[in-house]
Design a protein around this motif. Structure first.
Motif, PDB file in Angstrom:
ATOM      1  N   ALA A  24     -13.570   8.476   3.338  1.00  0.00           N
ATOM      2  CA  ALA A  24     -12.348   7.748   2.976  1.00  0.00           C
ATOM      3  C   ALA A  24     -11.213   8.112   3.921  1.00  0.00           C
ATOM      4  O   ALA A  24     -11.207   9.187   4.531  1.00  0.00           O
ATOM      5  CB  ALA A  24     -11.939   8.091   1.543  1.00  0.00           C
ATOM      6  N   LEU A  25     -10.247   7.205   4.025  1.00  0.00           N
ATOM      7  CA  LEU A  25      -9.025   7.538   4.745  1.00  0.00           C
ATOM      8  C   LEU A  25      -8.314   8.662   4.002  1.00  0.00           C
ATOM      9  O   LEU A  25      -8.335   8.698   2.767  1.00  0.00           O
ATOM     10  CB  LEU A  25      -8.112   6.309   4.845  1.00  0.00           C
ATOM     11  N   PRO A  26      -7.685   9.588   4.712  1.00  0.00           N
ATOM     12  CA  PRO A  26      -7.062  10.738   4.042  1.00  0.00           C
ATOM     13  C   PRO A  26      -5.843  10.341   3.222  1.00  0.00           C
ATOM     14  O   PRO A  26      -5.142   9.379   3.549  1.00  0.00           O
ATOM     15  CB  PRO A  26      -6.679  11.647   5.218  1.00  0.00           C
ATOM     16  N   SER A  27      -5.580  11.095   2.167  1.00  0.00           N
ATOM     17  CA  SER A  27      -4.402  10.844   1.332  1.00  0.00           C
ATOM     18  C   SER A  27      -3.118  11.239   2.046  1.00  0.00           C
ATOM     19  O   SER A  27      -2.032  10.818   1.657  1.00  0.00           O
ATOM     20  CB  SER A  27      -4.510  11.626   0.021  1.00  0.00           C
ATOM     21  N   LEU A  28      -3.234  12.074   3.072  1.00  0.00           N
ATOM     22  CA  LEU A  28      -2.130  12.552   3.915  1.00  0.00           C
ATOM     23  C   LEU A  28      -1.219  13.563   3.224  1.00  0.00           C
ATOM     24  O   LEU A  28      -0.266  14.055   3.821  1.00  0.00           O
ATOM     25  CB  LEU A  28      -1.269  11.376   4.430  1.00  0.00           C
ATOM     26  N   LYS A  29      -1.496  13.903   1.972  1.00  0.00           N
ATOM     27  CA  LYS A  29      -0.625  14.830   1.249  1.00  0.00           C
ATOM     28  C   LYS A  29      -0.564  16.203   1.915  1.00  0.00           C
ATOM     29  O   LYS A  29       0.433  16.910   1.805  1.00  0.00           O
ATOM     30  CB  LYS A  29      -1.098  14.985  -0.193  1.00  0.00           C
ATOM     31  N   ASP A  30      -1.632  16.576   2.580  1.00  0.00           N
ATOM     32  CA  ASP A  30      -1.671  17.891   3.225  1.00  0.00           C
ATOM     33  C   ASP A  30      -1.326  17.840   4.709  1.00  0.00           C
ATOM     34  O   ASP A  30      -1.399  18.854   5.399  1.00  0.00           O
ATOM     35  CB  ASP A  30      -3.065  18.516   3.058  1.00  0.00           C
ATOM     36  N   SER A  31      -0.941  16.653   5.197  1.00  0.00           N
ATOM     37  CA  SER A  31      -0.608  16.509   6.610  1.00  0.00           C
ATOM     38  C   SER A  31       0.841  16.939   6.869  1.00  0.00           C
ATOM     39  O   SER A  31       1.764  16.417   6.218  1.00  0.00           O
ATOM     40  CB  SER A  31      -0.798  15.056   7.053  1.00  0.00           C
ATOM     41  N   PRO A  32       1.074  17.864   7.807  1.00  0.00           N
ATOM     42  CA  PRO A  32       2.446  18.278   8.117  1.00  0.00           C
ATOM     43  C   PRO A  32       3.317  17.095   8.548  1.00  0.00           C
ATOM     44  O   PRO A  32       4.511  17.055   8.239  1.00  0.00           O
ATOM     45  CB  PRO A  32       2.267  19.278   9.261  1.00  0.00           C
ATOM     46  N   ASP A  33       2.717  16.126   9.261  1.00  0.00           N
ATOM     47  CA  ASP A  33       3.482  14.976   9.737  1.00  0.00           C
ATOM     48  C   ASP A  33       3.934  14.070   8.591  1.00  0.00           C
ATOM     49  O   ASP A  33       4.884  13.300   8.739  1.00  0.00           O
ATOM     50  CB  ASP A  33       2.637  14.150  10.718  1.00  0.00           C
ATOM     51  N   PHE A  34       3.230  14.155   7.452  1.00  0.00           N
ATOM     52  CA  PHE A  34       3.568  13.299   6.317  1.00  0.00           C
ATOM     53  C   PHE A  34       4.499  13.988   5.323  1.00  0.00           C
ATOM     54  O   PHE A  34       4.951  13.375   4.359  1.00  0.00           O
ATOM     55  CB  PHE A  34       2.277  12.867   5.602  1.00  0.00           C
ATOM     56  N   ALA A  35       4.815  15.266   5.583  1.00  0.00           N
ATOM     57  CA  ALA A  35       5.578  16.072   4.617  1.00  0.00           C
ATOM     58  C   ALA A  35       6.924  15.437   4.264  1.00  0.00           C
ATOM     59  O   ALA A  35       7.305  15.362   3.091  1.00  0.00           O
ATOM     60  CB  ALA A  35       5.784  17.480   5.164  1.00  0.00           C
ATOM     61  N   GLU A  36       7.645  14.959   5.282  1.00  0.00           N
ATOM     62  CA  GLU A  36       8.969  14.382   5.035  1.00  0.00           C
ATOM     63  C   GLU A  36       8.867  13.142   4.155  1.00  0.00           C
ATOM     64  O   GLU A  36       9.657  12.954   3.219  1.00  0.00           O
ATOM     65  CB  GLU A  36       9.638  14.032   6.363  1.00  0.00           C
ATOM     66  N   THR A  37       7.890  12.288   4.445  1.00  0.00           N
ATOM     67  CA  THR A  37       7.693  11.077   3.644  1.00  0.00           C
ATOM     68  C   THR A  37       7.275  11.436   2.220  1.00  0.00           C
ATOM     69  O   THR A  37       7.717  10.808   1.251  1.00  0.00           O
ATOM     70  CB  THR A  37       6.625  10.171   4.287  1.00  0.00           C
ATOM     71  N   LEU A  38       6.426  12.452   2.094  1.00  0.00           N
ATOM     72  CA  LEU A  38       5.961  12.877   0.771  1.00  0.00           C
ATOM     73  C   LEU A  38       7.132  13.356  -0.088  1.00  0.00           C
ATOM     74  O   LEU A  38       7.245  12.991  -1.268  1.00  0.00           O
ATOM     75  CB  LEU A  38       4.926  13.986   0.916  1.00  0.00           C
ATOM     76  N   VAL A  39       8.015  14.159   0.507  1.00  0.00           N
ATOM     77  CA  VAL A  39       9.196  14.633  -0.217  1.00  0.00           C
ATOM     78  C   VAL A  39      10.065  13.452  -0.654  1.00  0.00           C
ATOM     79  O   VAL A  39      10.548  13.385  -1.799  1.00  0.00           O
ATOM     80  CB  VAL A  39      10.011  15.610   0.651  1.00  0.00           C
ATOM     81  N   LYS A  40      10.236  12.501   0.249  1.00  0.00           N
ATOM     82  CA  LYS A  40      11.047  11.317  -0.028  1.00  0.00           C
ATOM     83  C   LYS A  40      10.473  10.525  -1.201  1.00  0.00           C
ATOM     84  O   LYS A  40      11.205  10.099  -2.112  1.00  0.00           O
ATOM     85  CB  LYS A  40      11.096  10.441   1.229  1.00  0.00           C
ATOM     86  N   LEU A  41       9.156  10.344  -1.205  1.00  0.00           N
ATOM     87  CA  LEU A  41       8.515   9.598  -2.285  1.00  0.00           C
ATOM     88  C   LEU A  41       8.654  10.333  -3.618  1.00  0.00           C
ATOM     89  O   LEU A  41       8.910   9.711  -4.655  1.00  0.00           O
ATOM     90  CB  LEU A  41       7.039   9.379  -1.955  1.00  0.00           C
ATOM     91  N   ARG A  42       8.479  11.631  -3.584  1.00  0.00           N
ATOM     92  CA  ARG A  42       8.594  12.401  -4.829  1.00  0.00           C
ATOM     93  C   ARG A  42      10.007  12.396  -5.380  1.00  0.00           C
ATOM     94  O   ARG A  42      10.213  12.412  -6.594  1.00  0.00           O
ATOM     95  CB  ARG A  42       8.084  13.824  -4.595  1.00  0.00           C
ATOM     96  N   LEU A  43      11.006  12.332  -4.484  1.00  0.00           N
ATOM     97  CA  LEU A  43      12.388  12.200  -4.935  1.00  0.00           C
ATOM     98  C   LEU A  43      12.627  10.853  -5.609  1.00  0.00           C
ATOM     99  O   LEU A  43      13.508  10.715  -6.457  1.00  0.00           O
ATOM    100  CB  LEU A  43      13.362  12.383  -3.754  1.00  0.00           C
ATOM    101  N   LEU A  44      11.825   9.867  -5.211  1.00  0.00           N
ATOM    102  CA  LEU A  44      11.897   8.544  -5.844  1.00  0.00           C
ATOM    103  C   LEU A  44      11.099   8.501  -7.145  1.00  0.00           C
ATOM    104  O   LEU A  44      11.043   7.470  -7.815  1.00  0.00           O
ATOM    105  CB  LEU A  44      11.357   7.472  -4.888  1.00  0.00           C
ATOM    106  N   GLY A  45      10.455   9.625  -7.475  1.00  0.00           N
ATOM    107  CA  GLY A  45       9.652   9.670  -8.690  1.00  0.00           C
ATOM    108  C   GLY A  45       8.263   9.101  -8.514  1.00  0.00           C
ATOM    109  O   GLY A  45       7.603   8.713  -9.482  1.00  0.00           O
TER     110      GLY A  45
END
Length: 372
Positions: free
Chosen positions: A276-297
């Motif tokens: 499968a394509l990766p979820s990207l949650k553990d990717s350092p490059d995706f960290a900023e986007t992940l934080v942003k999404l979690r701030l959006l709930g």
């Protein structure tokens, strides 16, 4: 959560409120019912999150985004008809600025040509069909690369973990994308001097007689199989093999092994390897986007991160081009780097400079655990 959504029959009814100039239309073409429903829901969830975020911030270049959802049911005929109907809507009120998808892409070559001729930017948020490799549509973005990438990632994992075992590929020869992956796997084994360790079988040659396929696969000394095809076929084939040998090593593509797989195999699904394509949650490059999404709930799941990132890529493209016009967007796309959420990259004829590799997961205690 996703309903009411627009069926293909409603695809021409793009509401824009009272002012015909108030919104920019963005369409997403995905399966919202049937065996690939979960995939479509993940993609739409991500797209909707990004569109809501833009609208809540006042829109893009002062315009709100009007999201149009079309259920193509993973039917090539509907996907082509959708493209043709969207292409005839040339008025400012009804014209599409962006189409995301389709997810199922056997007819991508034909679909992309329609959107390109109509001047509609198209972003494929997940792996694209390799049928489009020879085409050059300046407004087509293959955001993560091609579906054949999974062949190489599977082969690398095989080399590291099962190098002495024979592999059976069981596939649907009526699906062009699957056939392309099968051909790439055959090439990889042959080029590495392991042609004798690889054998392919297709459902059609056996008239979907799963017992007979399993009999031949085992008789030929195979210890591993990679099964590619429609969800129900994949599930029934896997169950038949596991019923014959509980220790048989199974590989499936996550997007072809949906709810049917768990329902059909039950506890026998344990230990299955899932590509499968990766979820990207553990990717350092995706960290900023992940934080942003979690701030959006929002806790991104599965392919939702790719739907979200597709809209964000388009937003960045519009801002750099300072325009919604197709030619301006295409020119800007060819000349700039863009943040995809998993790193900056260029797009050459729509191809990313760094394609996203597939991960290998294993079903353990009913959950997906990444092992590669």
């Amino acid at each position: 959560m996703l309903k009411p959504y627009l069926k293909i029959a409603c695809a021409l009814s793009f509401a824009c409120a009272a002012d015909a100039h108030c919104a920019i239309n963005v369409g997403i073409i995905a399966p919202l019912a049937g065996e690939y429903q979960a995939v479509g829901q993940e993609l739409v969830s991500g797209v909707r999150t990004a569109v809501d975020e833009i609208n809540n911030q006042g829109g893009l270049k002062g315009k709100k985004i009007n999201l149009v959802l079309v259920d193509d049911q993973c039917d090539d005929r509907i996907a082509v008809s959708t493209a043709q109907m969207m292409a005839v809507n040339a008025s400012e009120r009804d014209k599409m600025s962006l189409v995301i998808g389709p997810y199922c892409s056997n007819s991508l070559q034909k679909i992309a040509a329609v959107y390109a001729k109509a001047g509609i930017l198209q972003i494929i948020p997940t792996s694209a069909s390799s049928s489009i490799k020879s085409e050059n549509h300046k407004g087509l973005v293959k955001m993560v690369g091609y579906k054949t990438r999974q062949a190489g990632d599977f082969f690398n994992f095989y080399q590291e973990h099962f190098p002495d075992r024979k592999v059976a590929l069981i596939y649907d020869r009526n699906n062009k994308d699957v056939v392309d992956v099968a051909a790439e796997l055959q090439k990889l084994f042959t080029d590495s001097g392991k042609a004798a360790a690889f054998q392919s079988y297709n459902f059609q040659n056996y008239d979907d007689d799963y017992d007979r396929i399993a009999e031949d696969v085992l008789k030929d000394g195979n210890k591993i199989t990679y099964i590619l095809g429609k969800s129900k076929r994949v599930a029934r084939m896997a169950k038949t093999l596991r019923s014959e040998r509980e220790d048989f090593v199974l590989f499936v593509n996550k997007y072809q092994a949906q709810k049917d797989y768990r329902d059909t195999l039950g506890k026998k699904a344990e230990g299955t390897f899932v590509v499968a394509l990766p979820s990207l949650k553990d990717s350092p490059d995706f960290a900023e986007t992940l934080v942003k999404l979690r701030l959006l709930g929002v806790e991104p799941e599965g392919l939702s991160v790719y739907g979200y990132s597709a809209v964000q890529l388009w937003k960045e493209l519009v801002e750099k081009a300072d325009s919604f016009k197709y030619d301006h967007l295409a020119e800007t796309l060819a000349e700039n780097k863009f943040d995809t959420g998993w790193g900056e990259m260029m797009f050459n004829n729509g191809d990313p400079s760094n394609s996203v590799g597939y991960g290998i997961y294993q079903i353990k205690n009913g959950e997906y655990a990444q092992v590669y």
